[in-house]
Design a protein around this motif. Structure first.
Motif, PDB file in Angstrom:
ATOM      1  N   VAL A  92       0.869  -1.186   0.000  1.00  0.00           N
ATOM      2  CA  VAL A  92       0.000   0.000   0.000  1.00  0.00           C
ATOM      3  C   VAL A  92       0.902   1.231   0.000  1.00  0.00           C
ATOM      4  CG1 VAL A  92      -1.817   1.265   1.221  1.00  0.00           C
ATOM      5  CG2 VAL A  92      -1.761  -1.243   1.324  1.00  0.00           C
ATOM      6  N   GLU A  93       0.543   2.235  -0.776  1.00  0.00           N
ATOM      7  CA  GLU A  93       1.341   3.458  -0.828  1.00  0.00           C
ATOM      8  C   GLU A  93       0.470   4.671  -0.577  1.00  0.00           C
ATOM      9  OE1 GLU A  93       3.158   4.127  -4.644  1.00  0.00           O
ATOM     10  OE2 GLU A  93       3.873   6.129  -4.095  1.00  0.00           O
ATOM     11  N   LEU A  99      -3.986   7.250  -3.196  1.00  0.00           N
ATOM     12  CA  LEU A  99      -3.621   6.027  -2.477  1.00  0.00           C
ATOM     13  C   LEU A  99      -3.645   4.895  -3.480  1.00  0.00           C
ATOM     14  CD1 LEU A  99      -5.950   6.273   0.650  1.00  0.00           C
ATOM     15  CD2 LEU A  99      -3.518   6.855   0.534  1.00  0.00           C
ATOM     16  N   ALA A 101      -3.035   0.423  -3.725  1.00  0.00           N
ATOM     17  CA  ALA A 101      -2.753  -0.853  -3.063  1.00  0.00           C
ATOM     18  C   ALA A 101      -2.647  -1.924  -4.134  1.00  0.00           C
ATOM     19  CB  ALA A 101      -3.877  -1.213  -2.090  1.00  0.00           C
ATOM     20  N   ARG A 113      -5.114  -4.738  -7.930  1.00  0.00           N
ATOM     21  CA  ARG A 113      -4.651  -3.359  -7.753  1.00  0.00           C
ATOM     22  C   ARG A 113      -5.881  -2.478  -7.606  1.00  0.00           C
ATOM     23  NH1 ARG A 113      -3.877   1.403 -10.241  1.00  0.00           N
ATOM     24  NH2 ARG A 113      -1.990   2.586  -9.802  1.00  0.00           N
ATOM     25  N   SER A 132      -6.658   4.011   3.499  1.00  0.00           N
ATOM     26  CA  SER A 132      -5.722   3.026   2.936  1.00  0.00           C
ATOM     27  C   SER A 132      -6.080   1.612   3.396  1.00  0.00           C
ATOM     28  CB  SER A 132      -4.273   3.378   3.312  1.00  0.00           C
ATOM     29  OG  SER A 132      -3.996   3.039   4.654  1.00  0.00           O
ATOM     30  N   ALA A 136      -6.885  -1.574   1.112  1.00  0.00           N
ATOM     31  CA  ALA A 136      -6.230  -2.863   1.323  1.00  0.00           C
ATOM     32  C   ALA A 136      -7.278  -3.971   1.374  1.00  0.00           C
ATOM     33  CB  ALA A 136      -5.408  -2.833   2.613  1.00  0.00           C
ATOM     34  N   TRP A 155       3.366  -0.898   4.140  1.00  0.00           N
ATOM     35  CA  TRP A 155       2.900   0.439   3.773  1.00  0.00           C
ATOM     36  C   TRP A 155       4.095   1.326   3.426  1.00  0.00           C
ATOM     37  CZ3 TRP A 155      -0.972  -2.435   5.070  1.00  0.00           C
ATOM     38  CH2 TRP A 155      -2.293  -1.998   4.949  1.00  0.00           C
ATOM     39  N   VAL A 392       4.634   1.190  -4.190  1.00  0.00           N
ATOM     40  CA  VAL A 392       3.661   0.163  -3.794  1.00  0.00           C
ATOM     41  C   VAL A 392       4.116  -1.224  -4.274  1.00  0.00           C
ATOM     42  CG1 VAL A 392       2.124   0.373  -5.813  1.00  0.00           C
ATOM     43  CG2 VAL A 392       1.191  -0.320  -3.609  1.00  0.00           C
TER      44      VAL A 392
END
Lengths: 413, 413
Positions: A92-93, A99, A101, A113, A132, A136, A155, A392
């Motif tokens: 996750v970014e 955001l 994932a 994704r 986030s 996820a 993360w 990510v």
């Protein structure tokens, strides 16, 4: 002095499992090794190899290829390769304005994704981390539908991270200070039982670079490099000997705050003349005479590299001037990095990747002048092929690398 | 990807020997561990510990302390410590204006030392290395008289070293290029059968710093630091997690050629504005208005730090001005190093150590402004206690560290 743990019988099995898995993972796909081949290259007995390979097969970490056609006497050997059908990892970014994932399987393939565009990550940590976690949950559900077993998640966040405590200590470009990232994430039921990690986005982008597959068009990164990352600010991820260098606390690679000119413009960090004050997005826009949005509405600047690239392509004089200054500043800071770290290559990622055609010239000229070993062995300058999802992708790869390094923990679990 | 060697039964013994030796080496001298104590802290069985301890005793790597007085029932346990009576290592340094050699025993004590003052190391490599071999023969003879078994030797040289090939690739301050150091040394009969290594003087000085014993007056260096070294030029040695960081080729830590001002004065390396052009000896003398000898008679400048210190002590305005500029330049370059490497401390060694009282103020001010993590955790600035012999002490320690890391090779030899 370092402390060394005692070795036991169990360790032999664990190390040999990792050795075999590593051999299978690093083999040329066109020459998948057989049990006999693994025994030959590792020096282990065939019985040992067979027992360990069976354990890896049972754990879903590797799979057997169909046997090749019989060409003579004897049964042909089955090739072994990593399996993409069971073990997977979540990444996750928290991006500058979005955001994202993903779930990658053990072969590195992206199996799920999801992204939330236009989120302002300078908002409350509770809200941003909550969003986030929801993202996820989305990709975890997609992975479950495919029968994948997600063994952990990581993360990617900007700033100085205490990975052991799971806290973000300080992130100047978010305005966050001392945020207990993992504690906040674990409040979400879908994440409560999953092993979680948090790490710096640039270090994770460097992991992604190491995991980048070789292709004829984009050869994989060398094993030692400094990767320039960042969207708004500038970060750096360092790899040496095929592993990401973390430094004493995981705070290495802060390229954006290397001094370019001691009396230069003031940076967001408060110091004068940092690289970010020449090559960060606000600096580029300001020098080019383009409007800079205030730092509090950071969510809106995501398209800046594309805007700058488009302007450079049509020969906008202010943008060309700003990119020349940025390229020279990058070259000065990267020369310091190569002199201090002894890496073979510089990889331009993040916002630098689309702008590389205008940065590489002045950057390379500075490296040629300033890197002591430059005349013995020029520094390799290349553009990252990982793209905008680098952090990510690296977050998921961090978890997968742990599986490759210590498969036994997964087999006994 | 990295390759991993298979683990075998033999490896267990080797790793456990190293573990026990490490425990004995790192124990507080006032609490030398017994066999039972080692079994308790390592989790190995008492029988295993006893067998391995006996092997280490037989190899002369450790020794038993006399038993403490009986205080009650049962036989008191004998404490174990490293033995200084057998295993030893040779170190040799090509200093700016002298040669020095020493032999250290496994406890780190210096058992023999010899020096040749006033040699010009910019002379022919044959001559300089030949003189160093003669000096090595001298201390090896002294060691033999004491019954010491010298297991290897290491040479400290300036510049970029290819440690694997045993070659000095380039050393701007010597005028040497691509010198096969180890091949030339092995021509000397006394060295023909000794395992030899050659490495960069700054990296070896960092090894010495890690081997520095704790004392109340001079606490040992932290486990992660950048050590500033150099007599004429400026070098740097990096330690992370108690180990010297080598980089991809052993060329890390080239602090002297980190850019301080991109348009600054020209450095000996050809670039503009390197740290060495502000804080190297010639730069200091030039800025202070003192005579600078030509670079070819480098042998005569060895007393420069003492001269500068004496001038600073009596308030010479030019020297004070030059040291202020050098301190600020050091702070700029060291800030880059801390941002990139994530070390906890900066250690001033070499010519910087005697000048530290005038350098630390401006240097620390720059670190406070420029190190991103500085407000979370200030950088520890300290002066090296290893003194002028740092590189030669580190050269011998490099060999001793190999013994501690892999004692089995010595026991089976």
């Amino acid at each position: 002095m370092r402390t060394v743990e005692p070795a036991r019988q169990r360790d032999l099995r664990e190390r040999n499992l990792a050795t075999l898995l590593e051999r299978v993972a690093s083999a040329d796909p066109a020459a998948a090794p057989s049990r006999a081949g693994l025994a030959a290259v590792t020096g282990m007995s065939r019985a040992t190899v067979s027992a360990l390979v069976d354990a890896l097969l049972a754990g879903g970490l590797i799979e057997e290829l169909p046997p090749p056609p019989r060409t003579g006497a004897g049964r042909p050997a089955n090739g072994l390769r990593l399996s993409g059908s069971r073990v997977a990892a979540l990444g996750v970014e928290l991006g500058a304005d979005h955001l994202v994932a993903c779930v990658r399987d053990l072969t590195g393939a992206v199996r799920a994704r999801a992204a939330v565009p236009e989120i302002d990550r300078t908002g409350s940590p509770d809200l941003v981390l909550g969003a986030s976690a929801d993202l996820a949950a989305d990709v975890l559900a997609q992975a479950a539908e495919q029968g994948l077993h997600v063994v952990g998640g990581a993360w990617a966040v900007p700033g100085l991270v205490d990975a052991v405590a799971g806290r973000l200590r300080v992130a100047p470009n978010l305005g966050w200070r001392d945020v207990p990232v993992l504690d906040l994430l674990r409040e979400h039921p879908v994440l409560a039982d999953l092993p979680l990690a948090v790490d710096n986005e640039a270090a994770l982008a460097a992991v992604a670079e190491l995991w980048q597959p070789d292709t004829p068009d984009a050869p994989a990164a060398p094993q030692s490099f400094l990767l320039v990352t960042g969207e708004v600010g500038i970060g750096g991820g360092v790899a040496l000997g095929g592993r990401v260098l973390r430094g004493q606390r995981g705070w290495s690679g802060e390229l954006g705050h290397v001094t370019v000119e001691p009396d230069g413009p003031v940076c967001a960090c408060g110091a004068r003349g940092c690289l970010e004050a020449y090559a960060g997005q606000e600096a580029l826009l300001g020098r080019a005479g383009l409007p800079v949005r205030p730092r509090t509405s950071r969510g809106a600047v995501g398209g800046t590299p594309a805007l700058l690239r488009a302007a450079a392509e049509v020969g906008h004089p202010g943008v060309l001037e700003a990119l020349g200054v940025a390229g020279r500043a990058l070259g000065v800071a990267l020369s310091a990095a190569v002199n201090l770290l002894d890496v073979d290559a510089v990889v331009l990622g993040g916002a630098c990747a689309p702008l590389a055609p205008w940065l590489v010239g002045p950057l390379t000229a500075e490296l040629e002048e300033r890197v002591l070993r430059g005349r013995l062995l020029p520094v390799d300058v290349r553009v990252s092929a990982t793209g905008a999802d680098a952090a990510v992708m690296g977050a998921a790869a961090l978890v997968l690398q742990d599986v490759l390094d210590a498969p036994a923990s997964l087999l006994t679990a």
